[in-house]
Design a protein around this motif. Structure first.
Motif, PDB file in Angstrom:
ATOM      1  N   ARG A  31      -9.613   7.353  -0.604  1.00  0.00           N
ATOM      2  CA  ARG A  31      -8.891   6.392   0.229  1.00  0.00           C
ATOM      3  C   ARG A  31      -8.946   6.812   1.679  1.00  0.00           C
ATOM      4  NH1 ARG A  31      -3.370   6.631  -1.002  1.00  0.00           N
ATOM      5  NH2 ARG A  31      -3.801   8.332  -2.418  1.00  0.00           N
ATOM      6  N   TYR A  33      -7.736   5.268   5.647  1.00  0.00           N
ATOM      7  CA  TYR A  33      -6.937   4.278   6.352  1.00  0.00           C
ATOM      8  C   TYR A  33      -7.280   4.294   7.837  1.00  0.00           C
ATOM      9  CZ  TYR A  33      -3.909   4.659   2.232  1.00  0.00           C
ATOM     10  OH  TYR A  33      -3.410   4.671   0.959  1.00  0.00           O
ATOM     11  N   TYR A  35      -5.292   3.107  11.424  1.00  0.00           N
ATOM     12  CA  TYR A  35      -4.043   2.666  12.007  1.00  0.00           C
ATOM     13  C   TYR A  35      -4.238   2.433  13.493  1.00  0.00           C
ATOM     14  CZ  TYR A  35      -1.424   4.109   7.857  1.00  0.00           C
ATOM     15  OH  TYR A  35      -0.932   4.231   6.580  1.00  0.00           O
ATOM     16  N   SER A  42       5.165   2.368  17.189  1.00  0.00           N
ATOM     17  CA  SER A  42       4.781   3.133  16.010  1.00  0.00           C
ATOM     18  C   SER A  42       3.394   2.711  15.514  1.00  0.00           C
ATOM     19  CB  SER A  42       5.807   2.942  14.911  1.00  0.00           C
ATOM     20  OG  SER A  42       5.579   3.897  13.909  1.00  0.00           O
TER      21      SER A  42
ATOM     22  N   LEU B  45       1.854  16.338   8.814  1.00  0.00           N
ATOM     23  CA  LEU B  45       2.932  16.125   7.862  1.00  0.00           C
ATOM     24  C   LEU B  45       3.831  17.354   7.795  1.00  0.00           C
ATOM     25  CD1 LEU B  45       4.146  14.285   5.661  1.00  0.00           C
ATOM     26  CD2 LEU B  45       2.609  15.411   4.040  1.00  0.00           C
ATOM     27  N   PHE B  48       7.669  15.721   2.819  1.00  0.00           N
ATOM     28  CA  PHE B  48       7.786  14.397   2.232  1.00  0.00           C
ATOM     29  C   PHE B  48       8.673  14.462   0.994  1.00  0.00           C
ATOM     30  CE2 PHE B  48       4.912  14.425  -1.487  1.00  0.00           C
ATOM     31  CZ  PHE B  48       4.196  15.577  -1.255  1.00  0.00           C
ATOM     32  N   LEU B  96       3.607   2.498  -3.908  1.00  0.00           N
ATOM     33  CA  LEU B  96       2.287   2.628  -4.526  1.00  0.00           C
ATOM     34  C   LEU B  96       1.959   1.359  -5.285  1.00  0.00           C
ATOM     35  CD1 LEU B  96       2.118   6.254  -5.937  1.00  0.00           C
ATOM     36  CD2 LEU B  96       0.415   5.153  -4.500  1.00  0.00           C
ATOM     37  N   THR B  99      -3.944   2.290  -6.414  1.00  0.00           N
ATOM     38  CA  THR B  99      -4.333   3.349  -5.491  1.00  0.00           C
ATOM     39  C   THR B  99      -4.163   2.918  -4.045  1.00  0.00           C
ATOM     40  OG1 THR B  99      -6.613   2.575  -5.546  1.00  0.00           O
ATOM     41  CG2 THR B  99      -6.009   4.322  -7.098  1.00  0.00           C
ATOM     42  N   ASN B 100      -3.590   1.759  -3.846  1.00  0.00           N
ATOM     43  CA  ASN B 100      -3.539   1.216  -2.487  1.00  0.00           C
ATOM     44  C   ASN B 100      -2.211   1.523  -1.826  1.00  0.00           C
ATOM     45  OD1 ASN B 100      -4.232  -0.150  -0.220  1.00  0.00           O
ATOM     46  ND2 ASN B 100      -3.957  -2.182  -1.100  1.00  0.00           N
ATOM     47  N   GLU B 101      -1.927   2.793  -1.638  1.00  0.00           N
ATOM     48  CA  GLU B 101      -0.675   3.157  -0.990  1.00  0.00           C
ATOM     49  C   GLU B 101      -0.742   2.821   0.489  1.00  0.00           C
ATOM     50  OE1 GLU B 101       0.469   7.173  -1.601  1.00  0.00           O
ATOM     51  OE2 GLU B 101       2.371   6.933  -0.563  1.00  0.00           O
ATOM     52  N   LYS B 102       0.338   2.286   0.991  1.00  0.00           N
ATOM     53  CA  LYS B 102       0.383   1.890   2.390  1.00  0.00           C
ATOM     54  C   LYS B 102       1.634   2.483   3.016  1.00  0.00           C
ATOM     55  CE  LYS B 102       0.201  -2.278   5.222  1.00  0.00           C
ATOM     56  NZ  LYS B 102       0.145  -3.750   5.213  1.00  0.00           N
ATOM     57  N   LEU B 103       1.444   3.110   4.170  1.00  0.00           N
ATOM     58  CA  LEU B 103       2.555   3.709   4.893  1.00  0.00           C
ATOM     59  C   LEU B 103       3.123   2.739   5.909  1.00  0.00           C
ATOM     60  CD1 LEU B 103       1.380   7.346   5.752  1.00  0.00           C
ATOM     61  CD2 LEU B 103       3.182   6.681   4.174  1.00  0.00           C
ATOM     62  N   PHE B 105       5.659   2.844   9.210  1.00  0.00           N
ATOM     63  CA  PHE B 105       6.192   3.835  10.120  1.00  0.00           C
ATOM     64  C   PHE B 105       7.397   3.311  10.887  1.00  0.00           C
ATOM     65  CE2 PHE B 105       3.291   7.425  10.179  1.00  0.00           C
ATOM     66  CZ  PHE B 105       2.174   6.924   9.535  1.00  0.00           C
ATOM     67  N   GLY B 106       8.316   4.245  11.207  1.00  0.00           N
ATOM     68  CA  GLY B 106       9.349   3.960  12.183  1.00  0.00           C
ATOM     69  C   GLY B 106       8.784   4.042  13.589  1.00  0.00           C
TER      70      GLY B 106
END
Lengths: 110, 114
Positions: A31, A33, A35, A42, B45, B48, B96, B99-103, B105-106
């Protein structure tokens, strides 16, 4: 240890030109990404790439993934000022944690 | 829309102070993250959490701790702030879907330690 490198770190371009941002990573991943971050704001998710040869496009941005080369590209077509931002790629490791690249600060001049 | 809210946009603290950074998400996400962002280094990171009261160290946990007493809230604690902890701190949450986890953000907290 997963390492993610972006280049260039800074890019100044004229409106209407094309350019590519590169994201290399050091270990196998399924995977990747992209951004976008505007100044003082943000991060906003642009693309998720899940397989070798994946290509996604939105507007003037197109992202692709080559898992064999461990390389993703973010291609900008006919840049406009509104695309000025910092772009990050991030790669997921086996433990599902993301490692981010250092970011590419893009400035599109009118 | 998913909302990740960080309690402070800017903070100025003195060396040795105990600092709390708060983050709340409103989408019932299991996973929450704390990153710090420094120029040229991207996001790194810190910690978490994948469930209430659960936490895992990230890449740079030294000097930090976290607390997750409720699912929607994830706190980052600097027990004794130091000048090298001056940074932008970003909280994120995720779900989740396969498999397409997306974050998500603040908007970040810019912390200055003097």
């Amino acid at each position: 240890e997963l390492k993610v490198e972006q280049n260039p770190l800074f890019l100044s371009m004229q409106e209407g030109k094309n350019y590519t941002i590169y994201c290399n990573y050091s270990t196998t991943s399924d995977r990747l990404y992209w951004y976008r971050q505007d100044p003082g704001k943000s991060l906003e998710s642009l693309f998720v790439l899940l397989s070798n040869g994946a290509v996604k496009q939105e507007g003037r941005l197109m992202a692709s993934l080559d898992t064999k080369a461990r390389l993703s590209t973010l291609h900008i077509t006919a840049a406009v000022h509104d695309l000025s931002a910092t772009y990050f790629c991030a790669v997921a490791n086996a433990g599902n944690m993301l490692t981010f690249g250092g970011g590419t600060r893009l400035m599109v001049k009118p | 829309d998913v909302k990740v809210t960080q309690s402070s946009r800017y903070l100025v603290k003195r060396t040795g102070e105990k600092v709390f950074l708060e983050c709340v998400q409103d989408m019932d996400h299991e996973n929450m993250f704390w990153y710090r962002q420094d120029p040229g280094l991207g996001l790194r990171l810190i910690y978490f959490s994948y469930d209430v009261k659960m936490k895992e160290k990230g890449d740079i946990p030294e000097g930090y701790s976290v607390s997750r007493e409720k699912k929607e809230r994830f706190s980052l604690i600097l027990e004794s702030a130091s000048t090298n902890q001056t940074s932008m701190y970003l909280c994120a949450s995720s779900y989740l879907t396969g498999t397409n986890e997306k974050l998500f953000f603040g908007s970040g907290t810019q912390l200055s330690v003097l």
